[in-house]
Scaffold this motif. Structure first.
Motif, short mmCIF file in Angstrom:
data_model
loop_
_atom_site.label_atom_id
_atom_site.label_comp_id
_atom_site.label_asym_id
_atom_site.label_seq_id
_atom_site.Cartn_x
_atom_site.Cartn_y
_atom_site.Cartn_z
N MET A 34 -12.75 -13.82 -1.59
CA MET A 34 -11.85 -12.83 -0.96
C MET A 34 -10.59 -13.51 -0.45
N GLU A 35 -10.79 -14.68 0.20
CA GLU A 35 -9.65 -15.34 0.83
C GLU A 35 -8.61 -15.78 -0.20
N ASP A 67 -8.07 -14.45 -2.98
CA ASP A 67 -7.45 -13.27 -3.58
C ASP A 67 -6.51 -12.55 -2.62
N LEU A 68 -6.46 -13.01 -1.42
CA LEU A 68 -5.70 -12.29 -0.39
C LEU A 68 -4.27 -11.98 -0.82
N PHE A 69 -3.58 -12.98 -1.36
CA PHE A 69 -2.16 -12.77 -1.69
C PHE A 69 -2.01 -11.83 -2.90
N LYS A 70 -3.00 -11.90 -3.79
CA LYS A 70 -2.97 -10.95 -4.92
C LYS A 70 -3.18 -9.52 -4.41
N ILE A 71 -4.11 -9.39 -3.48
CA ILE A 71 -4.39 -8.05 -2.93
C ILE A 71 -3.17 -7.53 -2.17
N LEU A 72 -2.52 -8.43 -1.44
CA LEU A 72 -1.31 -8.00 -0.71
C LEU A 72 -0.26 -7.47 -1.69
N LYS A 73 -0.14 -8.15 -2.84
CA LYS A 73 0.82 -7.67 -3.86
C LYS A 73 0.44 -6.27 -4.35
N GLU A 74 -0.86 -6.06 -4.46
CA GLU A 74 -1.32 -4.74 -4.93
C GLU A 74 -0.93 -3.62 -3.98
N LEU A 75 -0.79 -3.96 -2.71
CA LEU A 75 -0.43 -2.93 -1.73
C LEU A 75 0.97 -2.37 -1.98
N LYS A 76 1.73 -3.08 -2.82
CA LYS A 76 3.07 -2.56 -3.16
C LYS A 76 2.96 -1.29 -4.01
N ILE A 110 1.38 1.22 -3.13
CA ILE A 110 1.33 2.39 -2.23
C ILE A 110 2.65 3.14 -2.33
N LYS A 111 2.54 4.40 -2.64
CA LYS A 111 3.77 5.21 -2.78
C LYS A 111 3.60 6.54 -2.06
#
Lengths: 167, 181
Positions: free
Chosen positions: A1-2, A4-13, A15-16
């Motif tokens: 998980m740790e 992948d954190l930065f990849k997951i943060l990118k995925e939050l982009k 959100i629309k």
């Protein structure tokens, strides 16, 4: 998980905002009158104008009253109607119509000679319209709110018509 | 700031609503995202985003270019809007929302395998548990991909301050995630 954190943060982009909401919000904003409200102090102008409305010079008070109505209307729609998409469309249409009438009334008040009797009548009518819009902003039933806004809209049409006749 | 944008801002200042509409199109998604990640509620984020653009449209004639991007101003208004939101909603948040978030994260800790969607949800909730400044820097640096310099200008801080804040924010975020997994 740790890791992948930065990849997951990118995925939050991804959100629309909802497309319907964005369209309604944009439409409302670009059609709204620029009120000159400071970005960090949204309430101050409203209360200053309310004070001016009570001022003793009828014509000035009438003109200021128009602005107060514009601002009350804006605050009302934003705080109570935003999430009711269908009603926002109706309210938006009424708002557009009211804005047009208000601009006409403001122009006539500022540029045409009006006798004191007429000014007094118009003051009473504007008072009624303000009350309708205030009541609309406090009612929980949105259909009743729309009725109040419609009533205010009709009063503005009446004022506009009477000003045109008197000129 | 690109020339086209400067031109749009000048036209908007002169009262051209269509120019402000184009600025809205450009910045609304990121301002919405910024607010949504801070308040964690879609409808509240929609209302607050609308307020931000309504206020900036109402006050755009006071906008003075001072070398910072236009988005800095929007983010500044958005941050104030969120602060006001929490100020007025504080009691509800303390008693309801935060405990709800914590309970949900706690329940995830019993799951051995979490799919990607759940991970994303978990990170979103972890962000909501950071302090507001740490939230700002995580969103701007790692979600919106702003450089340290751009982030510094948006947050009105030095680059060094942003890097320190970023370090603490990432550390805290990992700590929250690890403590719940």
């Amino acid at each position: 998980m740790e890791k992948d954190l930065f990849k997951i943060l990118k995925e939050l982009k991804q959100i629309k905002p909802d497309a319907d909401y964005s369209r309604q919000s944009r439409l409302f904003i670009v059609n709204s009158e620029r009120t000159g409200i400071p970005a960090n102090n949204p309430q101050s102008s409203r209360f200053r104008l309310a004070d001016v409305l009570a001022f003793n010079f009828p014509r000035l008070a009438l003109s200021m009253g128009i602005f107060v109505i514009l601002i009350i209307g804006t605050v009302y729609y934003v705080s109570h109607q935003l999430n009711q998409n269908t009603l926002v469309v109706k309210a938006g249409e009424m708002n557009d119509s009211i804005q047009v009438k208000l601009n006409e009334i403001k122009y006539l008040l500022e540029n045409k000679p009006i006798d004191s009797k007429n000014i007094s009548d118009i003051q009473i009518l504007i008072g009624k319209a303000i009350n309708d819009l205030k009541e609309a902003s406090t009612l929980d039933d949105l259909d009743k709110s729309l009725e109040k806004i419609k009533s205010a809209q009709e009063i503005f049409s009446q004022i506009d018509a009477s000003l045109k006749i008197s000129n | 700031m690109i020339d086209g944008e400067k031109n749009l801002i000048e036209r908007a200042i002169r009262g051209e609503a269509s120019a402000f509409g184009l600025l809205y199109d450009k910045y609304q998604p990121q301002i919405y995202r910024f607010i949504y990640l801070k308040v964690g509620h879609r409808e509240e984020a929609e209302d607050l985003t609308h307020q931000v653009f309504l206020k900036t449209w109402g006050g755009i004639d006071r906008y003075v270019f001072q070398g910072f991007p236009f988005s800095s101003w929007l983010y500044s208004v958005a941050r104030n809007q969120v602060i006001d939101y929490y100020r007025t909603k504080k009691s509800n948040i303390d008693l309801e929302n935060v405990s709800e978030v914590k309970i949900e994260i706690h329940s995830y800790s019993y799951s051995d395998e979490m799919d990607r969607a759940l991970d994303v949800d978990k990170v979103k909730k972890a962000i909501s548990l950071l302090n507001p400044q740490q939230q700002d820097v995580i969103i701007l640096r790692f979600i919106e991909d702003f450089s340290p310099r751009e982030t510094a200008s948006i947050l009105n801080k030095t680059e060094i301050a942003v890097k320190l804040l970023q370090h603490r924010a990432v550390k805290n975020l990992k700590k929250i995630l690890n403590s719940k997994s």
